[in-house]
Design a protein around this motif. Structure first.
Motif, PDB file in Angstrom:
ATOM      1  N   GLU A 133       0.816  -1.219   0.088  1.00 41.34           N
ATOM      2  CA  GLU A 133      -0.146  -0.037  -0.057  1.00 41.34           C
ATOM      3  C   GLU A 133       0.750   1.144  -0.011  1.00 41.34           C
ATOM      4  N   VAL A 134       1.930   1.077   0.359  1.00 38.40           N
ATOM      5  CA  VAL A 134       3.073   2.279   0.460  1.00 38.40           C
ATOM      6  C   VAL A 134       3.806   2.102  -0.730  1.00 38.40           C
ATOM      7  N   GLU A 135       3.681   2.768  -1.865  1.00 39.08           N
ATOM      8  CA  GLU A 135       4.351   2.879  -3.021  1.00 39.08           C
ATOM      9  C   GLU A 135       5.386   3.680  -3.523  1.00 39.08           C
ATOM     10  N   THR A 136       6.329   3.323  -4.305  1.00 38.38           N
ATOM     11  CA  THR A 136       7.275   4.145  -4.867  1.00 38.38           C
ATOM     12  C   THR A 136       6.608   4.886  -6.027  1.00 38.38           C
ATOM     13  N   ASP A 137       7.092   6.272  -6.442  1.00 36.99           N
ATOM     14  CA  ASP A 137       6.778   6.977  -7.430  1.00 36.99           C
ATOM     15  C   ASP A 137       6.731   6.580  -8.734  1.00 36.99           C
ATOM     16  N   TYR A 138       7.696   5.454  -8.716  1.00 26.50           N
ATOM     17  CA  TYR A 138       8.048   4.842 -10.138  1.00 26.50           C
ATOM     18  C   TYR A 138       6.857   3.811 -10.404  1.00 26.50           C
ATOM     19  N   PHE A 139       6.558   3.038  -9.419  1.00 28.15           N
ATOM     20  CA  PHE A 139       5.554   1.897  -9.968  1.00 28.15           C
ATOM     21  C   PHE A 139       4.238   2.609  -9.915  1.00 28.15           C
ATOM     22  N   ASN A 140       4.011   3.703  -8.909  1.00 30.07           N
ATOM     23  CA  ASN A 140       2.520   4.403  -8.947  1.00 30.07           C
ATOM     24  C   ASN A 140       2.317   5.092 -10.177  1.00 30.07           C
ATOM     25  N   PHE A 141       3.288   5.970 -10.732  1.00 31.09           N
ATOM     26  CA  PHE A 141       2.974   6.894 -11.963  1.00 31.09           C
ATOM     27  C   PHE A 141       4.098   6.546 -13.022  1.00 31.09           C
ATOM     28  N   GLU A 142       5.217   6.574 -12.806  1.00 37.43           N
ATOM     29  CA  GLU A 142       6.343   6.601 -14.002  1.00 37.43           C
ATOM     30  C   GLU A 142       6.127   5.418 -14.784  1.00 37.43           C
ATOM     31  N   ALA A 143       6.189   4.141 -14.225  1.00 37.86           N
ATOM     32  CA  ALA A 143       5.833   2.854 -14.837  1.00 37.86           C
ATOM     33  C   ALA A 143       4.640   2.787 -15.461  1.00 37.86           C
ATOM     34  N   LEU A 144       3.571   3.514 -15.379  1.00 33.89           N
ATOM     35  CA  LEU A 144       2.451   3.792 -16.113  1.00 33.89           C
ATOM     36  C   LEU A 144       2.116   4.676 -17.000  1.00 33.89           C
ATOM     37  N   ASN A 145       3.215   5.203 -17.521  1.00 31.59           N
ATOM     38  CA  ASN A 145       3.352   6.366 -18.472  1.00 31.59           C
ATOM     39  C   ASN A 145       2.881   7.623 -17.951  1.00 31.59           C
ATOM     40  N   LEU A 146       2.847   7.689 -16.551  1.00 31.31           N
ATOM     41  CA  LEU A 146       2.785   9.033 -16.063  1.00 31.31           C
ATOM     42  C   LEU A 146       4.104   9.544 -15.387  1.00 31.31           C
ATOM     43  N   PRO A 147       5.100  10.117 -16.473  1.00 32.40           N
ATOM     44  CA  PRO A 147       6.333  10.748 -15.725  1.00 32.40           C
ATOM     45  C   PRO A 147       6.005  11.871 -14.894  1.00 32.40           C
ATOM     46  N   LYS A 148       7.089  12.399 -14.196  1.00 26.74           N
ATOM     47  CA  LYS A 148       6.746  13.537 -13.201  1.00 26.74           C
ATOM     48  C   LYS A 148       6.406  14.907 -13.950  1.00 26.74           C
ATOM     49  N   ASN A 149       5.526  15.526 -13.289  1.00 29.13           N
ATOM     50  CA  ASN A 149       4.941  16.885 -14.023  1.00 29.13           C
ATOM     51  C   ASN A 149       4.171  16.520 -14.841  1.00 29.13           C
ATOM     52  N   HIS A 150       3.806  15.344 -15.224  1.00 35.21           N
ATOM     53  CA  HIS A 150       2.886  14.803 -16.054  1.00 35.21           C
ATOM     54  C   HIS A 150       1.353  15.531 -15.666  1.00 35.21           C
ATOM     55  N   PRO A 151       0.457  16.090 -16.660  1.00 33.68           N
ATOM     56  CA  PRO A 151      -0.574  16.956 -16.013  1.00 33.68           C
ATOM     57  C   PRO A 151      -1.687  15.786 -15.525  1.00 33.68           C
ATOM     58  N   ALA A 152      -1.837  14.669 -16.170  1.00 33.00           N
ATOM     59  CA  ALA A 152      -2.442  13.795 -15.518  1.00 33.00           C
ATOM     60  C   ALA A 152      -2.638  13.400 -13.973  1.00 33.00           C
ATOM     61  N   ARG A 153      -1.182  13.673 -13.532  1.00 35.73           N
ATOM     62  CA  ARG A 153      -1.327  13.244 -12.349  1.00 35.73           C
ATOM     63  C   ARG A 153      -2.220  14.045 -11.254  1.00 35.73           C
ATOM     64  N   ASP A 154      -2.537  15.451 -11.672  1.00 33.29           N
ATOM     65  CA  ASP A 154      -3.526  16.007 -11.074  1.00 33.29           C
ATOM     66  C   ASP A 154      -4.678  15.306 -10.692  1.00 33.29           C
ATOM     67  N   MET A 155      -5.397  14.441 -11.682  1.00 28.44           N
ATOM     68  CA  MET A 155      -6.421  13.692 -11.482  1.00 28.44           C
ATOM     69  C   MET A 155      -6.249  12.727 -10.136  1.00 28.44           C
ATOM     70  N   GLN A 156      -5.194  12.479  -9.832  1.00 31.35           N
ATOM     71  CA  GLN A 156      -4.940  11.714  -8.431  1.00 31.35           C
ATOM     72  C   GLN A 156      -4.034  12.617  -7.189  1.00 31.35           C
ATOM     73  N   ASP A 157      -4.754  13.268  -6.671  1.00 40.12           N
ATOM     74  CA  ASP A 157      -4.199  14.133  -5.531  1.00 40.12           C
ATOM     75  C   ASP A 157      -3.631  13.230  -4.471  1.00 40.12           C
ATOM     76  N   SER A 158      -2.483  13.105  -4.263  1.00 41.04           N
ATOM     77  CA  SER A 158      -1.879  11.858  -3.490  1.00 41.04           C
ATOM     78  C   SER A 158      -1.377  12.397  -2.206  1.00 41.04           C
ATOM     79  N   PHE A 159      -1.131  11.253  -1.212  1.00 34.56           N
ATOM     80  CA  PHE A 159      -0.497  11.550   0.095  1.00 34.56           C
ATOM     81  C   PHE A 159       0.936  10.986  -0.218  1.00 34.56           C
ATOM     82  N   TYR A 160       1.942  11.830  -0.202  1.00 34.27           N
ATOM     83  CA  TYR A 160       3.282  11.790  -0.068  1.00 34.27           C
ATOM     84  C   TYR A 160       3.898  11.312   1.004  1.00 34.27           C
ATOM     85  N   LEU A 161       4.735  10.634   1.350  1.00 36.50           N
ATOM     86  CA  LEU A 161       5.338  10.390   2.485  1.00 36.50           C
ATOM     87  C   LEU A 161       6.758  10.897   2.271  1.00 36.50           C
ATOM     88  N   THR A 162       7.393  10.984   1.332  1.00 40.29           N
ATOM     89  CA  THR A 162       8.513  11.491   0.709  1.00 40.29           C
ATOM     90  C   THR A 162       8.448  11.749  -0.399  1.00 40.29           C
TER      91      THR A 162
END
Length: 344
Positions: A133-162
């Protein structure tokens, strides 16, 4: 001294025969056989006896002691039996009384829906896969075609731990982890149930945590028609044999093409009612063909393999299936609410 011992024996046996309780019996035992008891007092005079008299008196003393100990032992056993009988009488259970009916539990409606969905897909050859349930940014976003600063990330307002760790916003990372663990082998047929987290205000239809069930299929010549057939089979088993589906074009970064999937309203049969807002359709999930970049990140050649994926909220399915109007009912520990679903 022999006469004293015989007299002591007669006296002791007479008193012990009249004993009616364990405490009196113990008192007499101490009186006659204790370290300062009467038998010990008599035997202290053996020092004044001759060598010939001592063995004789010793035998008499042992006989007296044995006689007293024997009646004390029999009395103790009798008192113990009486005590046991009293306890059994006081603690007895009337087995003729009817048994106490224990309250019957039941499966929580949300768990029931998740189990039902799992059973449907397991019946179609899928296996259940799980991930952290605690994931890395890579598996949660980048490996799913959502690189950093991708606008589609705004659809998923997230709880960041680091900067690189967060509470997963979807169970899609389990798909990537499974693909990478397979090392390019096919087929892949999994469903990924689990809890996900998003920064959302709690209201009747939203929660900061909810359950998502995603599916993934990868193999040669997987087509959109395979996705449609799979979803048609699912909705018929979940909502009834007369349920149909409708696919509407949509956008998800990890699928291309992407669709929103609606089911015909199982309450009104598609004629229009309050549940479907007079439209005859209910939106239940999103789906699409796996994006080539996601296949590559998972270790698959998109020129050789293709796949489809889908995702649904378990709470959304449960709300529709059971006619519940507030998602918060699933989490407020209201036994009155949960009891409604016994035997459903």
């Amino acid at each position: 001294m022999k006469e004293k011992l015989e007299a002591l024996k007669v006296e002791a046996l007479a008193k012990l025969q009249e004993v009616q309780d364990a405490q009196t019996l113990n008192d007499l035992r101490v009186k006659y056989l204790g370290k300062k008891g009467e038998l010990t007092e008599v035997l202290r005079g053996m020092g004044s006896l001759s060598a010939e008299e001592r063995p004789v008196i010793g035998q008499v003393a042992n006989a007296v002691r044995s006689a007293i100990e024997e009646i004390i032992g029999s009395k103790q056993e009798a008192f113990q039996e009486q005590e046991t009988l009293k306890r059994l009488q006081a603690e007895k259970v009337d087995v003729t009384l009817p048994g106490r009916r224990l309250p019957q539990g039941g499966i929580h409606p949300l768990n029931r829906v998740i189990q039902e969905i799992e059973d449907i897909f397991i019946g179609m050859g899928y296996r259940v896969a799980e991930g952290p349930e605690v994931e890395t940014d890579y598996f949660n976003f980048e490996a799913l075609n959502l690189p950093k600063n991708h606008p589609a990330r705004d659809m998923q307002d997230s709880f960041y731990l680091t900067e690189e760790l967060l509470m997963r916003t979807q169970t899609s990372p389990v798909q990537v982890r499974t693909m990478q663990s397979m090392g390019g082998e096919v087929p892949v047929k999994i469903i990924c149930p689990g809890k996900v987290f998003r920064r959302d205000d709690d209201d009747a239809t939203h929660s900061f945590q909810f359950h998502q069930i995603e599916g993934l299929v990868i193999g040669p010549n997987i087509r959109m028609s395979d996705l449609k057939g799979t979803l048609q089979q699912f909705v018929k088993e979940m909502f009834g044999p007369n349920t149909g589906i409708r696919l509407r074009p949509s956008f998800f970064p990890f699928t291309e093409p992407s669709v929103e999937v609606d089911v015909s309203c199982f309450k009104c049969g598609g004629h229009g009612c309050r549940l479907c807002k007079q439209s005859g359709w209910l939106e239940i999930l999103g789906a699409g063909m796996v994006h080539p970049k996601v296949l590559e990140m998972g270790g698959y050649d998109p020129e050789k393999y293709s796949g489809f994926a889908f995702g649904m909220g378990a709470e959304r399915i449960a709300l529709l299936k059971y006619g519940i109007d507030d998602i918060r009912n699933f989490y407020i520990n209201d036994m009155g609410f949960v009891k409604q679903f016994r035997g459903v």
